[in-house]
Scaffold this motif. Structure first.
Motif, mmCIF file in Angstrom:
data_model
loop_
_atom_site.group_PDB
_atom_site.id
_atom_site.type_symbol
_atom_site.label_atom_id
_atom_site.label_comp_id
_atom_site.label_asym_id
_atom_site.label_seq_id
_atom_site.Cartn_x
_atom_site.Cartn_y
_atom_site.Cartn_z
ATOM 1 N N ARG A 197 6.528 7.302 -5.338
ATOM 2 C CA ARG A 197 7.352 7.438 -4.134
ATOM 3 C C ARG A 197 6.899 6.482 -3.033
ATOM 4 N NH1 ARG A 197 8.335 7.136 0.734
ATOM 5 N NH2 ARG A 197 8.650 8.819 2.195
ATOM 6 N N GLU A 198 5.569 6.294 -2.885
ATOM 7 C CA GLU A 198 5.033 5.493 -1.790
ATOM 8 C C GLU A 198 5.477 4.028 -1.862
ATOM 9 O OE1 GLU A 198 2.580 9.056 -2.310
ATOM 10 O OE2 GLU A 198 3.295 7.489 -3.684
ATOM 11 N N GLN A 199 5.844 3.573 -3.070
ATOM 12 C CA GLN A 199 6.240 2.177 -3.212
ATOM 13 C C GLN A 199 7.719 2.004 -3.497
ATOM 14 O OE1 GLN A 199 3.710 -0.030 -5.893
ATOM 15 N NE2 GLN A 199 2.115 -0.127 -4.355
ATOM 16 N N PHE A 200 8.363 3.009 -4.065
ATOM 17 C CA PHE A 200 9.743 2.822 -4.516
ATOM 18 C C PHE A 200 10.787 3.414 -3.580
ATOM 19 C CE2 PHE A 200 13.369 4.228 -7.242
ATOM 20 C CZ PHE A 200 13.874 2.960 -7.501
ATOM 21 N N LYS A 201 10.417 4.400 -2.759
ATOM 22 C CA LYS A 201 11.433 5.098 -1.983
ATOM 23 C C LYS A 201 11.191 4.971 -0.481
ATOM 24 C CE LYS A 201 12.696 8.352 -5.592
ATOM 25 N NZ LYS A 201 13.008 9.755 -5.936
ATOM 26 N N ARG A 202 12.288 5.077 0.263
ATOM 27 C CA ARG A 202 12.203 5.002 1.721
ATOM 28 C C ARG A 202 11.597 6.276 2.313
ATOM 29 N NH1 ARG A 202 17.287 2.151 1.118
ATOM 30 N NH2 ARG A 202 17.356 0.266 2.402
ATOM 31 N N VAL A 253 0.839 -1.198 0.000
ATOM 32 C CA VAL A 253 0.000 0.000 0.000
ATOM 33 C C VAL A 253 0.876 1.250 0.000
ATOM 34 C CG1 VAL A 253 -1.800 1.275 1.218
ATOM 35 C CG2 VAL A 253 -1.851 -1.239 1.162
ATOM 36 N N THR A 254 1.783 1.343 0.971
ATOM 37 C CA THR A 254 2.640 2.530 1.038
ATOM 38 C C THR A 254 3.824 2.274 1.956
ATOM 39 O OG1 THR A 254 2.744 4.892 1.550
ATOM 40 C CG2 THR A 254 1.307 3.549 2.942
ATOM 41 N N ASN A 255 4.943 2.919 1.627
ATOM 42 C CA ASN A 255 6.112 2.956 2.497
ATOM 43 C C ASN A 255 6.160 4.232 3.333
ATOM 44 O OD1 ASN A 255 7.746 0.544 2.078
ATOM 45 N ND2 ASN A 255 7.912 1.223 -0.049
ATOM 46 N N LEU A 282 -6.606 -8.252 4.540
ATOM 47 C CA LEU A 282 -6.007 -8.046 5.862
ATOM 48 C C LEU A 282 -4.907 -7.002 5.712
ATOM 49 C CD1 LEU A 282 -5.380 -8.705 8.823
ATOM 50 C CD2 LEU A 282 -4.077 -10.685 8.031
ATOM 51 N N ASP A 283 -5.123 -5.823 6.265
ATOM 52 C CA ASP A 283 -4.128 -4.761 6.236
ATOM 53 C C ASP A 283 -3.257 -4.845 7.485
ATOM 54 O OD1 ASP A 283 -5.665 -3.979 4.045
ATOM 55 O OD2 ASP A 283 -5.268 -1.858 4.424
ATOM 56 N N PHE A 284 -1.972 -4.595 7.288
ATOM 57 C CA PHE A 284 -1.058 -4.616 8.437
ATOM 58 C C PHE A 284 0.055 -3.611 8.209
ATOM 59 C CE2 PHE A 284 0.632 -7.761 5.445
ATOM 60 C CZ PHE A 284 1.966 -7.407 5.380
#
Length: 893
Positions: free
Chosen positions: A202-207, A55-57, A137-139
Motif C-alpha cells: 500500500r505504501e508504494q502503490f496506493k494514494r 520510501v512511502t506514499n 538524502l531523504d526528502f
C-alpha cells in the motif's frame, strides 16, 4: 574552457591545505576537501551511481500541513561513489514533477529552482565520498509517486554557481551517466535503471487507505480477459471505424485484389485521394489496368454530411460514391480497412457510411518535448487511415517554442532549446530532464518551410491543422525569449524596439506558482506589447497557412491555468484602476481572452481554448463561433462545465482527461509510462466504452481515480439565493466532437509517443466516427447517475462488451499488421496468465496475438494451449504479429 587538471596525491594535498572546510558534525575524521575542477567533475559524473527509492506514499507529520491537505510522499536518493571523491563546490540539478517540501538534515540540501527543476547542494557537514560509500538524502515532496516514470532522468552535475570558483573560467556541466535512460531491447521503450522498483505494498502503490486500485498483474489481467465474451463477428467484413451500415451479399462472389485495381477517377481530383491510394499500395493493392475496376463518382445527392460515402462491391467491381472528395477518400480508406495484409480478397458488400461527429481530433504536444516532422507525418497517415480530421498541434508552452516566427528569431534561438544555462542567455532551463545538450532530440523547432510542409501533408489527407501557442499561462518560453530580445535591443540603444514585444512587467513582484510550479510563466495581460506580440505571431502563422494553400481558419489560444498572476504588477494595478469593467487581477483572464479573440476575429480566424480559461469570458464579448475543449474530470463532475459551455451556444469538443488523455498509463502498474492525476489506467477498452454524448452516465460503470464508485448529478441545481448554478444540456444542443490528447512532459521520443497513442487512436476513431446502439441517449431533463441508478440496461452492457470483443479481435487480426507495415511503434499489451493445478494458461486483451512464456532457465517458448509447468518463476508476454517486438513481460505468481 577551464582545462582539466591532473592532480597527483601530493599536489592534491597542497591544494587542499589552502581550501579546506572542517567537518564538525561527521563521526568520520576531518577530511580536507579540494576545490572541484573540470576533470574531477567529468570523472564523478561518469562514475557516481544514483538511485531513487520510494520510501512511502503515506503522509505523516513531516508533510507540510498547509499544502495539499498535508499530503506528501517520502523519497530517498542514494549516491554511491565508485572512487574516493573529496571535492567541494559542486551541485546536482534534477527534475521532479512535484516540488520538494522538506529534506532530512545531513550532508546535502535541496532547493526548488523553478518549474520541476531542483538543486542539491553540499552542506557544511559534507565529508566527501570514500570508494564504495553510499550517502542518502531523504526528502518529502507534494502528493504521491505512483509510477516509476515519475522520476525524470538526466541529473546534471555542475559547479555550484554560488561558489567562488564558479566565475573562474568556463565550466561544462555533465549529465550523471547512471541517470540516463535506456531502451528496453524487447519492448523498444524507454526505461530508467536508476529508479528502484516499486512494490505492491500500500505504501508504494496506493494514494490512500481507501484506494481500491488493483495492480494489473498477470493474474488480474487473465481474469479480466477471461470475462470477455468471444468474438462473434465476421473478420472479413470488419472495418475500423465501424460503418453506419454494412449489407453482405452472400449470392455474389468475393473480389480478389491481388492483381490490383483499375481506377476510374471521373470528376475526382487525383490529388484529393492520392494518400488513400498510397496506403492501398503499401498494403499490396496496386494500380493496374488489369485489376478489378474501381469507379469513383461524385454525386451531390449522395449525402449532406462532409465525408459521407457509399461503397458497393458487387459483380466483381467496386463503386465509391460521395457528395465530396473527402467522402471518396474515406471510401477508399474503408476499402483498405476491409482487407488483411495476408489476404487481399473482399466480400461482396454494400456500405452506407457517414461520420457521427464533425470534429474527430487528435492533440499532440511537441512543446514539452519536441517530436520530429516524420513522427507527425506518420501520425497524420494513421489519422487519415481511421478517418480522424483535426490535428490540434501544440507548438508552444513553458518548456519550448517550436515554430519559427520571422522577425522574432529569439523565440527559436532561445525558446526552442533547453540546456544548462541558469541565466538563460542561450537556452531555457533544463526542465523535464532535458540534460545539457541543446541539440538533443527533445529540443528543436519547425522552420517556416517545414510547417508549411506539415500543413500540406495534413491537408492532402483531409485533416485540418489547428495550431496552438499557449497563452497567457504556459508561456514561459515566449516570455524568456522576449526578455532576451529586450536585452539585445536595449544593449543597442533601441528602447522602442526593445519594448515592442515585451511580455512581462519588470516591476511585477507577484508571487505565484503555476500548476507546473513556475513563478514566471504568464504573459502580462495589461501591456499593449503583449497584444502586439500576439498580433505579430498571428499574422506570421496566417501567412504560413496561406502560402501552404490551407488557410488558417481556427486557432487555439490555450487560455488555461493562469494561477494568481499580475496581482502586484504596477502596470496591471494602473490598468485596472483606469478600466471601470475590471475590479481585480482575476478579472484579467477573461479580458485577455476576449481581446485575443478580437485580434483573431479581425483576421477571420475562429477562436478555440480550454474550458477552464475560456469560461471566464463574457459570452457577449466573444465571437459567434467559439470552440471550447471540455477537459473536466468526469468523476469530479466534469460534465457540468461541458454542459455550461454547450448551453452558451459554443462548439464543445469533449477532451475528458480520464478517458481522452493518452499520456496516462494503459494499466495500473508502476512500470507503465504516464501521468495519472485523473486515471491510473486508460486502456483501449475504456476509450471504446466511452459515451461522449452522455458524460454523467459513466458513473454507472466507471470508477474514480482510486477505483471507487462516484455519483454524477446532472439535475438542475441552485445556490442559496435561488440562482441556477447547473442545469442539463438544453434540448437541441450537442457536442461537435471528441479529441484525444498526448501531452509530452515525460514522453521524450517518437517511439514512446507512438506507444502511447497506438492502439488507443483506433478506439478514439471508433467513438468519433460511429455511435453504437449500446450508448445511452442523453436525458435533457437531467438525471443522477451512480452504480445503483441502472439507466443503462444489462442488454446494453452486454452489447458493449461483445462489440469490444469484436473490435479487439479486429485490431489483433487485421489492424496491428497494418500498423507494423507503417512502422508504427504501437503498444503490445501485457499478457494475462495464471497457474492452476500446475498448468499455465495465458491470454490477451487482443485475442489472436502470439503468446509466449519462459521459466528462469529457458528461452521464450511459444504458447498455444495450457502447459504443465514446475518452475517457480514463470514469465508471460505477448508478441507483435509480424515482428520480433514484444510486450512487457509479467511474472506469474
Amino acid at each position: 574552457m577551464k582545462n582539466p587538471l591532473v592532480i597527483s596525491l601530493l599536489s592534491l594535498a597542497l591544494l587542499s591545505a589552502c581550501n579546506t572546510e572542517t567537518d564538525t558534525t561527521s563521526s568520520q575524521p576531518a577530511i580536507n576537501m579540494a576545490v572541484i575542477d573540470q576533470g574531477a567533475l567529468d570523472t564523478f559524473a561518469n562514475s557516481l551511481q544514483v538511485e531513487f527509492e520510494l520510501v512511502t506514499n503515506v503522509a505523516d507529520g513531516q508533510c507540510d500541513k498547509a499544502k495539499h491537505d498535508g499530503l506528501c510522499y517520502q523519497g530517498r536518493l542514494n549516491f554511491t561513489a565508485q572512487e574516493d571523491f573529496y571535492y567541494k563546490d559542486w551541485a546536482i540539478y534534477f527534475s521532479l514533477i512535484n516540488p520538494v517540501q522538506t529534506f532530512a538534515a545531513g550532508e546535502f540540501t535541496i532547493a526548488h529552482v523553478n518549474g520541476d527543476l531542483h538543486k542539491i547542494s553540499l552542506s557544511k557537514s559534507f565529508s566527501g565520498f570514500r570508494k564504495g560509500e553510499t550517502k542518502s538524502l531523504d526528502f518529502r515532496a507534494d502528493f504521491w509517486s505512483l509510477a516509476e516514470t515519475d522520476l525524470i532522468p538526466n541529473y546534471i552535475l555542475a559547479v555550484d554557481e554560488t561558489s567562488p570558483v564558479a566565475n573562474q573560467g568556463e565550466w561544462q556541466a555533465r549529465v550523471i551517466a547512471s541517470t540516463r535512460t535506456q531502451v528496453d531491447p524487447e519492448t523498444g521503450i524507454e526505461i530508467s535503471p536508476f529508479v528502484k522498483e516499486y512494490t505492491e505494498v500500500r505504501e508504494q502503490f496506493k494514494r490512500t487507505d481507501t484506494d481500491q486500485t488493483q495492480w494489473a498483474t498477470a493474474e488480474v489481467l487473465f481474469a479480466r480477459n477471461s470475462a470477455m465474451p468471444a468474438s462473434n463477428h465476421q473478420l472479413q467484413t470488419a472495418v475500423i471505424p465501424t460503418p453506419t451500415s454494412v449489407e453482405v451479399i452472400d449470392t455474389e462472389p468475393v473480389v480478389d485484389l491481388s492483381d490490383g485495381i483499375d481506377l476510374k477517377f471521373n470528376q475526382v481530383n487525383k490529388a484529393s485521394v492520392a494518400a488513400a491510394l498510397q496506403r492501398l499500395d503499401s498494403l499490396g493493392v496496386k494500380l493496374s489496368a488489369s485489376g478489378i475496376p474501381v469507379m469513383l463518382q461524385l454525386n451531390e445527392h449522395a449525402g449532406s454530411v462532409e465525408g459521407a460515402y457509399q461503397l458497393d462491391i458487387i459483380d466483381r467491381k467496386i463503386t465509391i460514391t460521395a457528395a465530396n472528395e473527402a467522402g471518396i477518400f474515406y471510401g477508399l480508406q474503408t476499402l483498405a480497412g476491409l482487407i488483411r495484409v495476408t489476404d487481399l480478397t473482399l466480400p461482396a458488400v454494400q456500405i452506407q457510411d457517414q461520420p457521427y461527429y464533425d470534429f474527430r481530433g487528435m492533440f499532440v504536444d511537441v512543446s514539452r518535448n519536441f517530436h520530429s516532422q516524420q513522427f507527425l507525418y506518420d501520425l497524420i497517415d494513421q489519422m487519415a487511415a481511421y478517418k480522424l480530421n483535426k490535428l490540434h498541434l501544440h507548438l508552444a508552452d513553458d518548456e519550448g517554442w517550436r515554430l519559427e516566427i520571422p522577425g522574432l528569431e529569439e523565440l527559436t534561438e532561445i525558446g526552442s532549446k533547453r540546456c544548462f544555462d541558469l541565466r538563460e542567455q542561450t537556452c531555457l532551463l533544463p526542465q523535464l530532464g532535458a540534460g545539457v545538450d541543446p541539440t538533443s532530440p527533445v529540443n528543436g523547432y519547425f522552420t517556416v518551410e517545414q510547417y508549411k510542409q506539415i500543413l500540406k501533408y495534413a491537408g492532402e489527407r483531409h485533416i485540418q491543422v489547428i495550431p496552438s501557442l499557449d497563452m497567457p499561462g504556459h508561456s514561459r518560453a515566449a516570455i524568456v525569449s522576449m526578455k532576451r530580445r529586450f536585452d539585445k535591443y536595449m544593449g543597442a540603444g533601441d528602447t522602442e524596439k526593445a519594448q515592442q514585444y515585451l511580455l512581462h512587467d519588470p516591476k511585477d513582484t507577484t508571487v505565484y506558482s503555476s500548476v507546473q510550479y513556475y513563478n514566471d510563466n504568464t504573459i502580462n495581460a495589461c501591456m499593449d506589447s503583449s497584444y502586439a506580440f500576439i498580433a505579430k505571431v498571428m499574422d506570421e502563422v496566417k501567412a504560413m497557412h496561406a502560402e501552404a494553400g490551407y488557410p488558417l481558419t481556427r486557432y487555439h489560444i490555450g487560455a488555461d491555468e493562469t494561477a494568481g498572476a499580475w496581482v502586484d504588477s504596477p502596470k496591471c494595478q494602473a490598468f485596472i484602476a483606469g478600466n471601470d469593467k475590471l475590479e481585480k487581477a482575476e478579472d484579467l483572464v477573461g479580458y485577455f481572452i476576449e481581446r485575443v479573440a478580437q485580434i483573431l476575429a479581425e483576421r477571420d480566424i475562429e477562436v478555440a481554448g480550454w474550458s477552464d480559461g475560456i469560461s471566464h469570458t463574457n459570452p457577449d464579448n466573444m465571437p459567434d463561433v467559439v470552440q471550447a475543449n471540455a477537459w473536466g474530470v468526469l468523476s469530479w463532475q466534469g460534465h457540468k462545465s461541458a454542459h455550461q459551455l454547450v448551453n452558451r451556444g459554443w462548439e464543445v469538443v469533449v477532451s475528458s482527461p480520464d478517458v481522452m488523455y493518452f499520456d496516462f498509463p494503459y494499466e495500473a502498474d508502476p512500470k507503465e509510462h504516464g501521468y495519472y492525476w485523473a486515471s491510473r489506467h486508460t486502456n483501449s477498452e475504456k476509450i471504446f466504452s466511452f459515451m461522449p454524448d452522455n458524460l454523467p452516465a459513466h458513473a454507472e460503470y466507471w470508477l474514480d481515480r482510486e477505483d471507487n464508485p462516484y455519483q454524477a448529478d446532472d439535475t438542475v441545481q441552485k445556490d442559496e439565493q435561488g440562482n441556477i448554478i447547473h442545469q442539463p444540456m438544453l434540448k437541441g444542443k450537442r457536442f461537435i466532437g471528441i479529441q484525444g490528447q498526448l501531452w509530452s512532459e515525460n514522453t521524450r521520443s517518437d517511439d514512446l509517443s507512438e506507444y502511447k497513442i497506438f492502439p488507443r487512436l483506433l478506439a478514439l476513431a471508433e467513438r468519433a466516427w460511429h455511435s453504437p446502439e449500446w450508448a445511452l441517449p442523453y436525458d435533457h431533463n437531467g438525471q443522477i447517475y451512480d452504480r445503483d441508478s441502472h439507466k443503462i440496461s444489462q442488454q446494453q452492457h452486454q452489447q458493449r462488451r461483445q462489440q469490444w470483443s469484436n473490435f479487439a479481435a479486429t485490431l489483433a487480426n487485421k489492424e496491428f499488421a497494418k500498423l507494423e507495415l507503417a512502422d508504427i511503434h504501437y503498444r503490445i499489451p501485457t499478457a494475462g496468465g495464471k497457474i492452476e493445478n500446475g498448468r499455465l494458461q495465458i491470454n490477451s486483451a487482443f485475442p489472436g496475438l502470439p503468446l509466449q512464456y519462459r521459466t528462469a532457465e529457458s528461452d521464450w517458448l511459444d504458447y498455444t494451449a495450457p502447459v504443465e509447468v514446475t518452475d517457480a518463476e514463470i514469465w508471460v508476454r505477448a508478441k507483435a504479429m509480424t515482428s520480433e517486438r514484444a510486450g512487457r513481460a509479467l511474472k506469474v505468481k
